[in-house]
Design a protein around this motif. Structure first.
Motif, PDB file in Angstrom:
ATOM      1  N   GLN A  87       0.830  -1.205   0.000  1.00  0.00           N
ATOM      2  CA  GLN A  87       0.000   0.000   0.000  1.00  0.00           C
ATOM      3  C   GLN A  87       0.864   1.254   0.000  1.00  0.00           C
ATOM      4  OE1 GLN A  87      -2.823   0.174   3.187  1.00  0.00           O
ATOM      5  NE2 GLN A  87      -3.489   2.244   2.675  1.00  0.00           N
ATOM      6  N   LYS A  88       1.912   1.272   0.791  1.00  0.00           N
ATOM      7  CA  LYS A  88       2.801   2.441   0.837  1.00  0.00           C
ATOM      8  C   LYS A  88       3.489   2.655  -0.514  1.00  0.00           C
ATOM      9  CE  LYS A  88       3.787   2.795   5.732  1.00  0.00           C
ATOM     10  NZ  LYS A  88       3.712   4.177   6.125  1.00  0.00           N
ATOM     11  N   ASN A  89       3.929   1.567  -1.148  1.00  0.00           N
ATOM     12  CA  ASN A  89       4.553   1.684  -2.472  1.00  0.00           C
ATOM     13  C   ASN A  89       3.578   2.258  -3.494  1.00  0.00           C
ATOM     14  OD1 ASN A  89       7.120   0.813  -1.833  1.00  0.00           O
ATOM     15  ND2 ASN A  89       6.685  -1.326  -2.264  1.00  0.00           N
ATOM     16  N   LEU A  90       2.344   1.772  -3.466  1.00  0.00           N
ATOM     17  CA  LEU A  90       1.348   2.284  -4.402  1.00  0.00           C
ATOM     18  C   LEU A  90       1.029   3.753  -4.128  1.00  0.00           C
ATOM     19  CD1 LEU A  90      -1.071  -0.767  -4.685  1.00  0.00           C
ATOM     20  CD2 LEU A  90       0.475   0.107  -6.441  1.00  0.00           C
ATOM     21  N   GLU A  91       0.977   4.128  -2.865  1.00  0.00           N
ATOM     22  CA  GLU A  91       0.734   5.533  -2.521  1.00  0.00           C
ATOM     23  C   GLU A  91       1.894   6.405  -2.995  1.00  0.00           C
ATOM     24  OE1 GLU A  91       0.041   5.603   1.699  1.00  0.00           O
ATOM     25  OE2 GLU A  91      -1.939   4.694   1.503  1.00  0.00           O
ATOM     26  N   ARG A  92       3.113   5.928  -2.800  1.00  0.00           N
ATOM     27  CA  ARG A  92       4.295   6.673  -3.243  1.00  0.00           C
ATOM     28  C   ARG A  92       4.279   6.851  -4.754  1.00  0.00           C
ATOM     29  NH1 ARG A  92       8.863   5.090  -5.395  1.00  0.00           N
ATOM     30  NH2 ARG A  92       8.478   2.918  -4.916  1.00  0.00           N
ATOM     31  N   LEU A  93       3.981   5.774  -5.463  1.00  0.00           N
ATOM     32  CA  LEU A  93       3.912   5.854  -6.921  1.00  0.00           C
ATOM     33  C   LEU A  93       2.791   6.780  -7.372  1.00  0.00           C
ATOM     34  CD1 LEU A  93       4.515   2.094  -7.768  1.00  0.00           C
ATOM     35  CD2 LEU A  93       6.079   3.995  -8.233  1.00  0.00           C
ATOM     36  N   ASN A  94       1.672   6.727  -6.676  1.00  0.00           N
ATOM     37  CA  ASN A  94       0.560   7.615  -7.011  1.00  0.00           C
ATOM     38  C   ASN A  94       0.961   9.068  -6.811  1.00  0.00           C
ATOM     39  OD1 ASN A  94      -2.134   8.044  -7.819  1.00  0.00           O
ATOM     40  ND2 ASN A  94      -2.714   8.427  -5.693  1.00  0.00           N
ATOM     41  N   ASN A  95       1.695   9.348  -5.740  1.00  0.00           N
ATOM     42  CA  ASN A  95       2.170  10.713  -5.496  1.00  0.00           C
ATOM     43  C   ASN A  95       3.148  11.152  -6.583  1.00  0.00           C
ATOM     44  OD1 ASN A  95       0.639  10.979  -3.176  1.00  0.00           O
ATOM     45  ND2 ASN A  95       2.287  10.336  -1.822  1.00  0.00           N
ATOM     46  N   GLU A  96       3.994  10.240  -7.028  1.00  0.00           N
ATOM     47  CA  GLU A  96       4.937  10.566  -8.102  1.00  0.00           C
ATOM     48  C   GLU A  96       4.193  10.882  -9.396  1.00  0.00           C
ATOM     49  OE1 GLU A  96       8.076   7.680  -8.569  1.00  0.00           O
ATOM     50  OE2 GLU A  96       8.538   7.726  -6.440  1.00  0.00           O
ATOM     51  N   VAL A  97       3.160  10.120  -9.689  1.00  0.00           N
ATOM     52  CA  VAL A  97       2.362  10.375 -10.888  1.00  0.00           C
ATOM     53  C   VAL A  97       1.679  11.733 -10.780  1.00  0.00           C
ATOM     54  CG1 VAL A  97       0.300   9.645 -12.176  1.00  0.00           C
ATOM     55  CG2 VAL A  97       2.015   7.952 -11.498  1.00  0.00           C
TER      56      VAL A  97
END
Length: 64
Positions: free
Chosen positions: A28-38
């Motif tokens: 979940q944290k990885n997906l949130e980080r990637l979402n923030n990068e996008v």
């Protein structure tokens, strides 16, 4: 690239039959980080488009 990482993360998560709560949180944290990068990339693209529009306006005024 970011979309590929998101896809790979989701695919890895699907392949794990039983994940621990810690693994779920990490995913979940990885997906949130990637979402923030996008989101940041979209802001950057928006800013670039805005600047290009202003340059085009200046170019048009200069040609007149």
């Amino acid at each position: 690239m970011v979309a590929k990482l998101m896809y790979e993360t989701v695919m890895e998560a699907r392949q794990m039959p039983e994940r621990s709560e810690t693994e779920d949180l990490a995913i979940q944290k990885n997906l949130e980080r990637l979402n923030n990068e996008v989101a940041q990339l979209l802001k950057d693209v928006s800013e670039i488009n805005h600047r290009l529009k202003k340059l085009e306006e200046l170019k048009t005024k200069k040609l007149q």
